[in-house]
Scaffold this motif. Structure first.
Motif, PDB file in Angstrom:
ATOM      1  N   SER A   1       0.839  -1.203   0.000  1.00  0.00           N
ATOM      2  CA  SER A   1       0.000   0.000   0.000  1.00  0.00           C
ATOM      3  C   SER A   1       0.876   1.255   0.000  1.00  0.00           C
TER       4      SER A   1
ATOM      5  N   ASN B   1       1.392   4.104   1.370  1.00  0.00           N
ATOM      6  CA  ASN B   1       1.311   5.000   2.523  1.00  0.00           C
ATOM      7  C   ASN B   1       2.596   4.886   3.325  1.00  0.00           C
TER       8      ASN B   1
ATOM      9  N   SER C   1      -4.135   2.622   4.663  1.00  0.00           N
ATOM     10  CA  SER C   1      -3.979   2.425   3.226  1.00  0.00           C
ATOM     11  C   SER C   1      -4.732   3.513   2.455  1.00  0.00           C
TER      12      SER C   1
ATOM     13  N   GLU D   1      -7.604  -4.536   1.213  1.00  0.00           N
ATOM     14  CA  GLU D   1      -6.563  -5.316   0.569  1.00  0.00           C
ATOM     15  C   GLU D   1      -7.119  -6.632   0.026  1.00  0.00           C
TER      16      GLU D   1
HETATM   17 MG    MG Z   1      -0.583  -1.406   4.139  1.00  0.00          MG
END
Ligand code: MG
Ligand code: AMP
Length: 289
Positions: free
Chosen positions: A110, A112, A118, A147
């Motif tokens: 992700s 971030n 995320s 996710e």
């Molecule tokens: Mg993540």
């Protein structure tokens, strides 16, 4: 699912830089994204269960953990040194177009900073990673927002992480329940020894923070190369942490393959990527169950 931070899965240094951009204090195996099931089959071995799940759910938010093929070109750092690989064909049209144009596997955790949530829009990514990444491919907000679901097919199919594809849908295709990993104190205990462990454990014993090798030890050096006639690999003669991260798992594997039974590991500074390197070295040094 969510916005991912992409890097060429075959390029160790690109992956080290990805970790540096995220400021992530641990190296976990990453998911490699490919444009098609054919591209996935070039990287990993599919058993009958894996083939069935891939046919039913790819492209889509399902990640399969599979044995990597011996000639799989994905970098050791992307796999955190494991012999297994997590693979996925995303459904998002722009992501697939990018993967097709690029022509190789792309790892994408992700997008971030470590510890943040995320991102589900380009603005979130920019807020977190401005100045630390090369570009953002903005295609509006994410449709799924969580996710991918992760299923390991290394024997009995096992749900490693619930996610965007509901478990029930997978089980209807699979024809039975998915196994659950047996969790230990740190949630990483494998369902069968060595099968699902999410970190690489060398056969050799590691002695950390060594100032130099003792008799009979192999040496994993960092910084100016010491004089030593035994087996030695250097993570980075220049003391560069990006280079050290790039070499970490391939050097550990090479030392293991050399037949060394104990490895002296020189200290690595606990700053920047050094934190993640030291985390993995500590796990590798931990007594085996
Ligand atoms: Mg993540
Ligand atoms: P993320 O890309 O952050 O959504 O998460 C990747 C997840 O996939 C992590 O939880 C990893 O532990 C898991 N993963 C990736 N490769 C493997 C593997 N070879 N074996 C087990 N888990 C994996």
């Amino acid at each position: 699912t969510v916005y991912g931070l992409g890097a060429d899965a075959r390029h160790g240094e690109a992956i080290a830089r990805l970790y540096a951009a995220k400021g992530r204090p641990t190296f976990n195996p990453l998911i490699a994204h490919v444009a098609s099931a054919d591209a996935a089959r070039a990287l990993a071995a599919f058993d009958a269960d894996a083939a069935k799940l891939a046919a039913a759910f790819w492209p889509g938010p399902l990640t399969l953990v599979l044995p990597k093929k011996p000639d799989c070109p994905v970098a050791a750092l992307a796999l955190a040194g494991l012999d297994t690989i997590a693979l996925r064909v995303p459904a998002h049209e722009t992501a697939r177009a990018m993967l097709k144009a690029f022509g190789g596997p792309v790892v994408a955790p992700s997008a971030n900073r470590s510890g943040h949530v995320s991102p589900t829009s380009a603005a979130h990514v920019l807020a977190d990673l401005r100045g630390r990444i090369d570009l953002i491919l903005d295609d509006g907000p994410c449709a799924v927002g969580v996710e991918s679901t992760i299923v390991a097919c290394l024997g009995e199919p096992t749900l490693l992480r619930p996610g965007g594809l509901p478990r029930g849908k997978i089980e209807r295709v699979h024809g039975r329940r998915l196994a659950m990993p047996v969790t230990g104190e740190d949630d990483e205990a494998p369902i069968a020894p060595g099968m699902l462990a999410s970190h690489y454990a060398p056969k050799a014993k590691l002695r950390l923070d060594a100032q130099g090798p003792r008799d009979g030890e192999a040496l994993l050096a960092f910084g100016p190369t010491p004089t030593y006639t035994g087996t030695m690999f250097n993570l980075s003669p220049d003391g560069n942490l990006i280079e050290a991260a790039t070499n970490l798992f391939s050097h550990l594997r090479a030392l293991d393959a050399s037949g060394a039974t104990s490895i002296a590991v020189m200290p690595v500074p606990d700053e920047g990527l050094g934190e993640a390197i030291n985390d993995r070295l500590a796990r590798a040094a931990a007594p085996k169950p």
